[in-house]
Structures are given as C-alpha cells and as structure tokens.
Design a protein around this motif. Structure first.
Motif, mmCIF file in Angstrom:
data_model
loop_
_atom_site.group_PDB
_atom_site.id
_atom_site.type_symbol
_atom_site.label_atom_id
_atom_site.label_comp_id
_atom_site.label_asym_id
_atom_site.label_seq_id
_atom_site.Cartn_x
_atom_site.Cartn_y
_atom_site.Cartn_z
ATOM 1 N N ASP A 45 0.838 -1.200 0.000
ATOM 2 C CA ASP A 45 0.000 0.000 0.000
ATOM 3 C C ASP A 45 0.874 1.251 0.000
ATOM 4 O O ASP A 45 0.583 2.222 -0.692
ATOM 5 N N TRP A 46 1.968 1.232 0.783
ATOM 6 C CA TRP A 46 2.895 2.366 0.796
ATOM 7 C C TRP A 46 3.506 2.558 -0.595
ATOM 8 O O TRP A 46 3.530 3.669 -1.111
ATOM 9 N N LEU A 47 3.977 1.480 -1.193
ATOM 10 C CA LEU A 47 4.585 1.581 -2.514
ATOM 11 C C LEU A 47 3.579 2.134 -3.515
ATOM 12 O O LEU A 47 3.894 3.025 -4.298
ATOM 13 N N SER A 48 2.383 1.629 -3.485
ATOM 14 C CA SER A 48 1.358 2.014 -4.451
ATOM 15 C C SER A 48 0.868 3.443 -4.263
ATOM 16 O O SER A 48 0.622 4.146 -5.247
ATOM 17 N N ALA A 49 0.733 3.875 -3.015
ATOM 18 C CA ALA A 49 0.129 5.179 -2.751
ATOM 19 C C ALA A 49 1.122 6.295 -2.447
ATOM 20 O O ALA A 49 0.889 7.446 -2.793
ATOM 21 N N GLU A 50 2.213 5.959 -1.793
ATOM 22 C CA GLU A 50 3.108 6.999 -1.285
ATOM 23 C C GLU A 50 4.434 7.080 -2.022
ATOM 24 O O GLU A 50 5.090 8.118 -1.999
ATOM 25 N N TYR A 51 4.852 6.007 -2.653
ATOM 26 C CA TYR A 51 6.169 5.964 -3.265
ATOM 27 C C TYR A 51 6.106 6.604 -4.641
ATOM 28 O O TYR A 51 5.475 6.087 -5.547
ATOM 29 N N ASP A 52 6.752 7.724 -4.785
ATOM 30 C CA ASP A 52 6.720 8.462 -6.042
ATOM 31 C C ASP A 52 7.838 8.060 -6.983
ATOM 32 O O ASP A 52 8.083 8.722 -7.977
ATOM 33 N N VAL A 116 19.451 0.600 -5.578
ATOM 34 C CA VAL A 116 18.577 0.262 -4.460
ATOM 35 C C VAL A 116 18.371 1.499 -3.591
ATOM 36 O O VAL A 116 19.345 2.106 -3.123
ATOM 37 N N LEU A 117 17.108 1.873 -3.396
ATOM 38 C CA LEU A 117 16.774 2.938 -2.457
ATOM 39 C C LEU A 117 16.363 2.280 -1.153
ATOM 40 O O LEU A 117 15.574 1.331 -1.147
ATOM 41 N N MET A 118 16.915 2.782 -0.049
ATOM 42 C CA MET A 118 16.676 2.167 1.258
ATOM 43 C C MET A 118 15.804 3.083 2.115
ATOM 44 O O MET A 118 15.998 4.311 2.124
ATOM 45 N N PHE A 119 14.876 2.460 2.844
ATOM 46 C CA PHE A 119 13.947 3.180 3.704
ATOM 47 C C PHE A 119 13.893 2.531 5.074
ATOM 48 O O PHE A 119 14.063 1.313 5.202
ATOM 49 N N SER A 120 13.639 3.337 6.092
ATOM 50 C CA SER A 120 13.521 2.833 7.460
ATOM 51 C C SER A 120 12.219 2.051 7.613
ATOM 52 O O SER A 120 11.353 2.105 6.733
ATOM 53 N N PRO A 121 12.053 1.360 8.746
ATOM 54 C CA PRO A 121 10.776 0.675 8.980
ATOM 55 C C PRO A 121 9.579 1.637 8.975
ATOM 56 O O PRO A 121 8.451 1.214 8.778
ATOM 57 N N ARG A 122 9.845 2.941 9.155
ATOM 58 C CA ARG A 122 8.774 3.948 9.119
ATOM 59 C C ARG A 122 8.685 4.628 7.747
ATOM 60 O O ARG A 122 8.108 5.704 7.623
ATOM 61 N N TYR A 123 9.322 4.036 6.737
ATOM 62 C CA TYR A 123 9.256 4.500 5.352
ATOM 63 C C TYR A 123 9.983 5.831 5.130
ATOM 64 O O TYR A 123 9.625 6.590 4.235
ATOM 65 N N GLU A 124 10.982 6.102 5.932
ATOM 66 C CA GLU A 124 11.792 7.302 5.748
ATOM 67 C C GLU A 124 13.038 6.927 4.932
ATOM 68 O O GLU A 124 13.673 5.922 5.202
ATOM 69 N N PHE A 125 13.390 7.760 3.971
ATOM 70 C CA PHE A 125 14.531 7.504 3.111
ATOM 71 C C PHE A 125 15.809 7.447 3.933
ATOM 72 O O PHE A 125 16.065 8.309 4.771
ATOM 73 N N CYS A 126 16.651 6.422 3.672
ATOM 74 C CA CYS A 126 17.897 6.226 4.426
ATOM 75 C C CYS A 126 19.141 6.302 3.549
ATOM 76 O O CYS A 126 20.217 6.569 4.054
ATOM 77 N N GLY A 127 19.025 6.012 2.264
ATOM 78 C CA GLY A 127 20.212 6.045 1.435
ATOM 79 C C GLY A 127 20.063 5.254 0.148
ATOM 80 O O GLY A 127 18.998 4.721 -0.161
ATOM 81 N N ILE A 128 21.186 5.191 -0.567
ATOM 82 C CA ILE A 128 21.249 4.540 -1.868
ATOM 83 C C ILE A 128 22.377 3.521 -1.842
ATOM 84 O O ILE A 128 23.445 3.798 -1.288
ATOM 85 N N GLN A 129 22.141 2.367 -2.430
ATOM 86 C CA GLN A 129 23.178 1.361 -2.609
ATOM 87 C C GLN A 129 23.151 0.865 -4.049
ATOM 88 O O GLN A 129 22.107 0.944 -4.718
ATOM 89 N N LEU A 130 24.280 0.364 -4.476
ATOM 90 C CA LEU A 130 24.351 -0.335 -5.756
ATOM 91 C C LEU A 130 24.713 -1.773 -5.429
ATOM 92 O O LEU A 130 25.743 -2.024 -4.825
ATOM 93 N N LEU A 131 23.845 -2.683 -5.782
ATOM 94 C CA LEU A 131 24.056 -4.098 -5.461
ATOM 95 C C LEU A 131 24.025 -4.948 -6.712
ATOM 96 O O LEU A 131 23.312 -4.714 -7.628
#
Length: 131
Positions: A45-52, A116-131
């Motif tokens: 639901d977060w991905l569908s509604a909140e993730y731009d 890869v975009l990383m988010f906290s358990p509360r959906y806050e942006f944390c950083g970027i990784q290349l994997l």
C-alpha cells in the motif's frame, strides 16, 4: 495478494505500474502467515500510494554516476538522462525490524548493479546502494 512461504519469510509476485515486482517480507515463520500478509499489504500500500519513484533522489543518483561510474571520456549525466534509464521497480525487500529496500532496473548504467533505495521501517529515506 497471494503470498508463498520461502524461509525466512514470504514472497509474492505483483504488478506495479504494469510491470512485475517481486515482494519479499521477512522475518516470518510459516505459521505467521497472517502477520506476514498484514505487513506485505502495508508495504505494498505504501509503494502504491506513497512511493513516487526516484524523482526526489535523482540528484544523488546522478552524483554517484558522475563521481564514480563514468566511462573514460563519457560526459557527465543529467537528472533527465538518469530518469530515462530507470526502467522499473524490480523487487521490494522488506524486513519489519530493519527497513525496506526498493530495487530499480537501471540497465547497464552502473555496470551490472541494481540501484537500491533504502527506507527505514517507518518509510523514511535512508540512502542509496548499488548491489
């Protein structure tokens, strides 16, 4: 959403913006299917509604490309060029105790690595990784 157990959690193949996405939620025992379903639904639901998508993070992504991933003689990239290279979300890996990783297909922009975009358990942006 139909989840399948795959130790140490559950997976589902879903469609987002017309393309397939593998959703993984962990850690859940097979007996915790109800809790896994609730968490998977929350993440989806977060991905569908909140993730731009990645628009907000394009300057950081372009900075990584221009600082560390340019080929010899290759001109610096712009945010618009990077936006054109990001094809889709390929996978979402979510651990309710650690956070969420959203894997983007960027072709060969960073070699064979996914963005890869990383988010906290509360959906806050944390950083970027290349994997």
């Amino acid at each position: 959403m139909k989840l399948s157990y795959a130790e140490p959690g559950f997976i589902a193949e879903l469609t987002w913006r017309g393309l397939p996405v593998l959703l993984t939620v962990e850690p859940f025992a097979e007996a915790d299917a109800g809790a896994a379903q609730a968490y998977a639904t929350e993440v989806w639901d977060w991905l569908s509604a909140e993730y731009d998508g990645i628009e907000e993070y394009l300057p950081q992504i372009v900075g990584i490309k221009n600082t560390h991933w340019l080929e010899i003689g290759e001109p610096e990239w712009t945010a618009a060029q990077m936006a054109d290279k990001i094809v889709s979300v390929e996978a979402v890996y979510a651990r309710r105790d650690e956070g969420i990783m959203v894997y983007h297909d960027v072709g060969d922009t960073f070699g064979d690595k996914a963005l890869v975009l990383m988010f906290s358990p509360r959906y806050e942006f944390c950083g970027i990784q290349l994997l």
